[in-house]
Scaffold this motif. Sequence first.
Motif, PDB file in Angstrom:
ATOM      1  N   GLY A  43      38.835  60.596  42.687  1.00  0.00           N
ATOM      2  CA  GLY A  43      39.318  59.617  41.514  1.00  0.00           C
ATOM      3  C   GLY A  43      38.699  58.683  40.838  1.00  0.00           C
ATOM      4  N   HIS A  44      37.340  58.470  41.236  1.00  0.00           N
ATOM      5  CA  HIS A  44      36.525  57.699  40.493  1.00  0.00           C
ATOM      6  C   HIS A  44      35.881  58.082  39.256  1.00  0.00           C
ATOM      7  N   THR A  45      35.515  57.304  38.154  1.00  0.00           N
ATOM      8  CA  THR A  45      34.988  57.695  37.015  1.00  0.00           C
ATOM      9  C   THR A  45      33.606  57.001  36.688  1.00  0.00           C
ATOM     10  N   GLU A  46      32.922  57.336  35.656  1.00  0.00           N
ATOM     11  CA  GLU A  46      31.810  56.888  35.203  1.00  0.00           C
ATOM     12  C   GLU A  46      32.014  55.096  35.079  1.00  0.00           C
ATOM     13  N   SER A  47      33.078  54.707  34.621  1.00  0.00           N
ATOM     14  CA  SER A  47      33.401  53.424  34.275  1.00  0.00           C
ATOM     15  C   SER A  47      34.254  52.599  35.242  1.00  0.00           C
ATOM     16  N   SER A  48      34.685  53.096  36.410  1.00  0.00           N
ATOM     17  CA  SER A  48      35.238  52.471  37.711  1.00  0.00           C
ATOM     18  C   SER A  48      34.121  51.745  38.161  1.00  0.00           C
ATOM     19  N   SER A  49      34.708  50.726  38.754  1.00  0.00           N
ATOM     20  CA  SER A  49      33.872  49.603  39.521  1.00  0.00           C
ATOM     21  C   SER A  49      34.237  49.768  41.040  1.00  0.00           C
ATOM     22  N   TRP A  50      33.277  49.483  41.784  1.00  0.00           N
ATOM     23  CA  TRP A  50      33.208  49.714  43.224  1.00  0.00           C
ATOM     24  C   TRP A  50      32.460  48.490  43.946  1.00  0.00           C
ATOM     25  N   TYR A  51      32.756  48.106  45.150  1.00  0.00           N
ATOM     26  CA  TYR A  51      31.947  47.093  45.743  1.00  0.00           C
ATOM     27  C   TYR A  51      30.589  47.639  46.466  1.00  0.00           C
ATOM     28  N   THR A  81      22.049  35.498  33.887  1.00  0.00           N
ATOM     29  CA  THR A  81      20.963  35.136  32.767  1.00  0.00           C
ATOM     30  C   THR A  81      19.598  35.811  33.315  1.00  0.00           C
ATOM     31  N   ASN A  82      19.378  35.694  34.617  1.00  0.00           N
ATOM     32  CA  ASN A  82      17.997  36.101  34.907  1.00  0.00           C
ATOM     33  C   ASN A  82      17.948  37.624  35.370  1.00  0.00           C
ATOM     34  N   LEU A  83      18.935  38.248  35.915  1.00  0.00           N
ATOM     35  CA  LEU A  83      18.927  39.347  36.367  1.00  0.00           C
ATOM     36  C   LEU A  83      19.909  40.388  35.546  1.00  0.00           C
ATOM     37  N   LYS A  84      20.943  40.213  35.872  1.00  0.00           N
ATOM     38  CA  LYS A  84      22.199  41.174  35.188  1.00  0.00           C
ATOM     39  C   LYS A  84      21.927  41.488  33.685  1.00  0.00           C
ATOM     40  N   GLY A 120      29.562  44.337  35.864  1.00  0.00           N
ATOM     41  CA  GLY A 120      29.822  43.964  37.188  1.00  0.00           C
ATOM     42  C   GLY A 120      30.101  42.327  37.321  1.00  0.00           C
ATOM     43  N   ALA A 121      30.664  42.023  38.433  1.00  0.00           N
ATOM     44  CA  ALA A 121      30.635  40.650  38.602  1.00  0.00           C
ATOM     45  C   ALA A 121      30.825  40.292  40.305  1.00  0.00           C
ATOM     46  N   TRP A 122      30.682  39.188  40.423  1.00  0.00           N
ATOM     47  CA  TRP A 122      30.727  38.830  41.850  1.00  0.00           C
ATOM     48  C   TRP A 122      32.178  38.347  42.109  1.00  0.00           C
ATOM     49  N   SER A 161      25.269  50.714  37.047  1.00  0.00           N
ATOM     50  CA  SER A 161      24.689  49.549  37.371  1.00  0.00           C
ATOM     51  C   SER A 161      23.924  49.353  38.562  1.00  0.00           C
ATOM     52  N   MET A 162      24.452  50.068  39.628  1.00  0.00           N
ATOM     53  CA  MET A 162      23.642  50.011  40.952  1.00  0.00           C
ATOM     54  C   MET A 162      22.520  50.521  40.730  1.00  0.00           C
ATOM     55  N   ALA A 163      22.623  52.012  39.866  1.00  0.00           N
ATOM     56  CA  ALA A 163      21.414  52.635  39.648  1.00  0.00           C
ATOM     57  C   ALA A 163      20.295  51.757  38.526  1.00  0.00           C
TER      58      ALA A 163
END
Length: 356
Positions: A89-97, A206-209, A216-218, A233-235
């Motif tokens: 059920g996951h896709t390239e655009s899906s977010s996960w923790y 600003t300094n990493l993302k 992504g987001a916290w 993004s994890m990659a």
Amino acid sequence: MKYSSVALLILSSILFFSCSSEDTQPYIEQESIYFPPLTSETWDTKSLSEIGWNVTEQQPLLDYLEIKNTKGFIMLHNGKIVVESYMNGHTESSSWYWASAGKTLTTTVTGIAQDEGILNINDKVSDYIGTGWTSIPLEKENLITNKNLLSMTSGLDDTLGEDISAENLQYLADSGDRWAYHGVFLKLQDVIANASNQTWNSYFNTNLKDRIGMSGAWVPLGDLNIYWSTTRSMARFGLLTSAKGKWENTQIVSQDFLNQATNSSQSINQAYGYLWWLNGKSSYHLPQSQLEFNGELISNAPSDMYCALGKNDQKIYIVPSKKLVVIRMGEAADGTNFALSNFDNELWEKINLVIN
């Protein structure tokens, strides 16, 4: 000094053949690390056959991942995608923790802040967030440094749950005397916010993302702060780390800091750096345990591998000798776990059949 004509002839012959041998050696160009564009989902790929991997073992690996509740899986070789698959059920655009794999984001941002000169990991935590951030005696609190938070050696009681409010941060040992997996590392985000006069989110973005094109987001979850993003993004973050802190021509975090972060940070748990897990050590400790286990952390994985491990099998594996980054997101492969599980060793058995 005089040489005979014979000796000169021999010497000239040696030099001739030596130079000729070097000149005729084929020049093998080393492939430079590839970085995907910052503002595009474009990401160059290469086939398994291009790098001599075992094509016939790819599908068995993906089948195994699918039955083990995986959602996103990526393998990078020198920055390029070799394997990418989404399932359940996951896709390239899906977010996960990221769960605890996201601890290493805090590590990297701490290194960036130190590189900028706004903090020093050897300073005590109270220099940045004031005293009274724990409920322990002041002389004991002042022993706790930023480095203790990075290396999980604060000495605070890890048996009291995830709450990191002052009343729940209680004394168990002097800092540096005990290794224990503990959520108190999140205080580093407060340290960075105060040191930079920004919010944690602002400084992180600003300094990493933004500098490596992550999404992504916290997301606050009780006392925890959990990062969510796409698998790609994890990659991207794994690629930055594998490239020794550099993104194309820009040094995002210093190589010196990353070298410290990905080597043993203390003598109690050899398999732990600055919130990174380290393979290839002679012993290791596990979360929620004071037992020492002999042998490597993940025996089927390369000895030079280091990794970010999160609850329910969120994984970033980095293998310098193989120019390899492996990402796994999803539900727990088997039962609920804190970070390390039997799945790591089983997965590497399958990965080895592909890369070897």
